[in-house]
Design an enzyme around this catalytic site. Structure first.
Site, PDB file in Angstrom:
ATOM      1  N   TYR A  66       0.804  -1.223   0.000  1.00 59.23           N
ATOM      2  CA  TYR A  66       0.000   0.000   0.000  1.00 59.23           C
ATOM      3  C   TYR A  66       0.838   1.275   0.000  1.00 59.23           C
ATOM      4  O   TYR A  66       0.286   2.373  -0.023  1.00 59.23           O
ATOM      5  CB  TYR A  66      -0.936   0.002   1.211  1.00 59.23           C
ATOM      6  CG  TYR A  66      -1.878  -1.171   1.207  1.00 59.23           C
ATOM      7  CD1 TYR A  66      -2.956  -1.216   0.337  1.00 59.23           C
ATOM      8  CD2 TYR A  66      -1.676  -2.260   2.056  1.00 59.23           C
ATOM      9  CE1 TYR A  66      -3.823  -2.291   0.318  1.00 59.23           C
ATOM     10  CE2 TYR A  66      -2.537  -3.346   2.045  1.00 59.23           C
ATOM     11  CZ  TYR A  66      -3.604  -3.357   1.175  1.00 59.23           C
ATOM     12  OH  TYR A  66      -4.450  -4.431   1.152  1.00 59.23           O
TER      13      TYR A  66
ATOM     14  N   HIS B  38      -4.922   6.255  -0.485  1.00 58.37           N
ATOM     15  CA  HIS B  38      -5.419   6.029   0.876  1.00 58.37           C
ATOM     16  C   HIS B  38      -4.321   6.222   1.918  1.00 58.37           C
ATOM     17  O   HIS B  38      -4.615   6.389   3.094  1.00 58.37           O
ATOM     18  CB  HIS B  38      -5.985   4.607   0.986  1.00 58.37           C
ATOM     19  CG  HIS B  38      -7.411   4.536   1.438  1.00 58.37           C
ATOM     20  ND1 HIS B  38      -8.198   5.623   1.734  1.00 58.37           N
ATOM     21  CD2 HIS B  38      -8.204   3.449   1.650  1.00 58.37           C
ATOM     22  CE1 HIS B  38      -9.404   5.222   2.106  1.00 58.37           C
ATOM     23  NE2 HIS B  38      -9.431   3.912   2.059  1.00 58.37           N
TER      24      HIS B  38
ATOM     25  N   PHE C  43      -5.312  -1.207   9.489  1.00 53.16           N
ATOM     26  CA  PHE C  43      -5.924  -0.920   8.196  1.00 53.16           C
ATOM     27  C   PHE C  43      -6.919   0.231   8.374  1.00 53.16           C
ATOM     28  O   PHE C  43      -7.423   0.492   9.467  1.00 53.16           O
ATOM     29  CB  PHE C  43      -6.570  -2.147   7.545  1.00 53.16           C
ATOM     30  CG  PHE C  43      -5.551  -3.150   7.080  1.00 53.16           C
ATOM     31  CD1 PHE C  43      -4.977  -3.056   5.820  1.00 53.16           C
ATOM     32  CD2 PHE C  43      -5.128  -4.163   7.931  1.00 53.16           C
ATOM     33  CE1 PHE C  43      -4.018  -3.961   5.404  1.00 53.16           C
ATOM     34  CE2 PHE C  43      -4.161  -5.068   7.516  1.00 53.16           C
ATOM     35  CZ  PHE C  43      -3.609  -4.962   6.243  1.00 53.16           C
TER      36      PHE C  43
ATOM     37  N   ASN D 216     -10.041   1.025   7.693  1.00 53.26           N
ATOM     38  CA  ASN D 216     -11.408   0.910   8.196  1.00 53.26           C
ATOM     39  C   ASN D 216     -11.516   0.692   9.697  1.00 53.26           C
ATOM     40  O   ASN D 216     -12.597   0.829  10.260  1.00 53.26           O
ATOM     41  CB  ASN D 216     -12.154  -0.211   7.466  1.00 53.26           C
ATOM     42  CG  ASN D 216     -12.341   0.096   6.004  1.00 53.26           C
ATOM     43  OD1 ASN D 216     -12.013   1.183   5.521  1.00 53.26           O
ATOM     44  ND2 ASN D 216     -12.863  -0.865   5.266  1.00 53.26           N
TER      45      ASN D 216
ATOM     46  N   ASN E  29     -14.316   5.690   5.635  1.00 55.30           N
ATOM     47  CA  ASN E  29     -14.479   4.631   6.638  1.00 55.30           C
ATOM     48  C   ASN E  29     -13.508   4.743   7.807  1.00 55.30           C
ATOM     49  O   ASN E  29     -13.831   4.340   8.921  1.00 55.30           O
ATOM     50  CB  ASN E  29     -14.381   3.256   5.987  1.00 55.30           C
ATOM     51  CG  ASN E  29     -15.591   2.947   5.141  1.00 55.30           C
ATOM     52  OD1 ASN E  29     -16.691   3.422   5.414  1.00 55.30           O
ATOM     53  ND2 ASN E  29     -15.407   2.171   4.092  1.00 55.30           N
TER      54      ASN E  29
END
Length: 190
Positions: free
Chosen positions: A14, A19, A64, A66, A112
């Site tokens: 990532y 994000h 993560f 969320n 989120n």
């Protein structure tokens, strides 16, 4: 004490994604202020130091995006930090790439990670530094967009924006409050 949390996803897979702009900002902040983010505590990588004369915790949750609130709740509870002393840096697809918006409180705006933080803290009264990553093109899946990487042109704009957040915005929030930073930086385009 202030908790400064960058929202992102852990793992090399990532790195450099939209994000993860919060993690990117944390890395810039770590380098700028000489605060190593290397302690593993409360489901996070944490670094302790000082910015603008105040003690700060730099936080990269390892839960993560969320579930970012789970890590932050543990940190705020352990260090007795009220929501008002929390600064969250995150991506925002409703802002054009390279645009900055600061908010003192409010809804999750469809993010989120912010939704998780509001739920876990039972409060929406924390400062958000929203970094515009642009909306996905038509017929483009939102999860694929936010997990995608920036173009070279986007990196140029965002590099200047993140420098401003680290060197100017965060210290001003700590010294003078979110409203002062909102008046001086909201809507600024890089």
């Amino acid at each position: 004490m202030f908790v400064i949390l960058g929202i992102g996803n852990p793992g090399k897979k990532y790195d450099g994604t939209r994000h993860n702009i919060g993690f990117i900002a944390m890395d810039y902040m770590s380098a700028k202020y000489g605060i190593k983010i290397n302690k593993i505590k409360h489901k996070s990588l944490i670094g302790e130091g000082n910015i603008a004369g105040e003690k700060v915790l730099l936080v990269k949750p390892q839960t993560f995006v969320n579930l970012s609130g789970e890590a932050l709740r543990e940190i705020c509870s352990y260090y007795k930090v009220p929501a008002e002393n929390v600064i969250v840096i995150h991506d925002d697809v409703s802002l054009p790439c390279g645009r900055l918006r600061i908010r003192k409180k409010g809804s999750d705006g469809g993010h989120n990670g912010i939704k998780s933080i509001i739920y876990q803290l039972a409060s929406d009264e924390f400062t958000r530094i929203k970094i515009g990553v642009g909306a996905p093109p038509e017929n483009y899946d939102l999860p694929d967009w936010v997990l995608g990487r920036f173009s070279k042109e986007e990196v140029s704009h965002l590099s200047k924006l993140v420098d401003c957040v680290v060197e100017e915005v965060v210290p001003e929030i700590i010294r003078s409050g979110a409203e002062s930073a909102m008046n001086n930086y909201n809507g600024k385009v890089f």
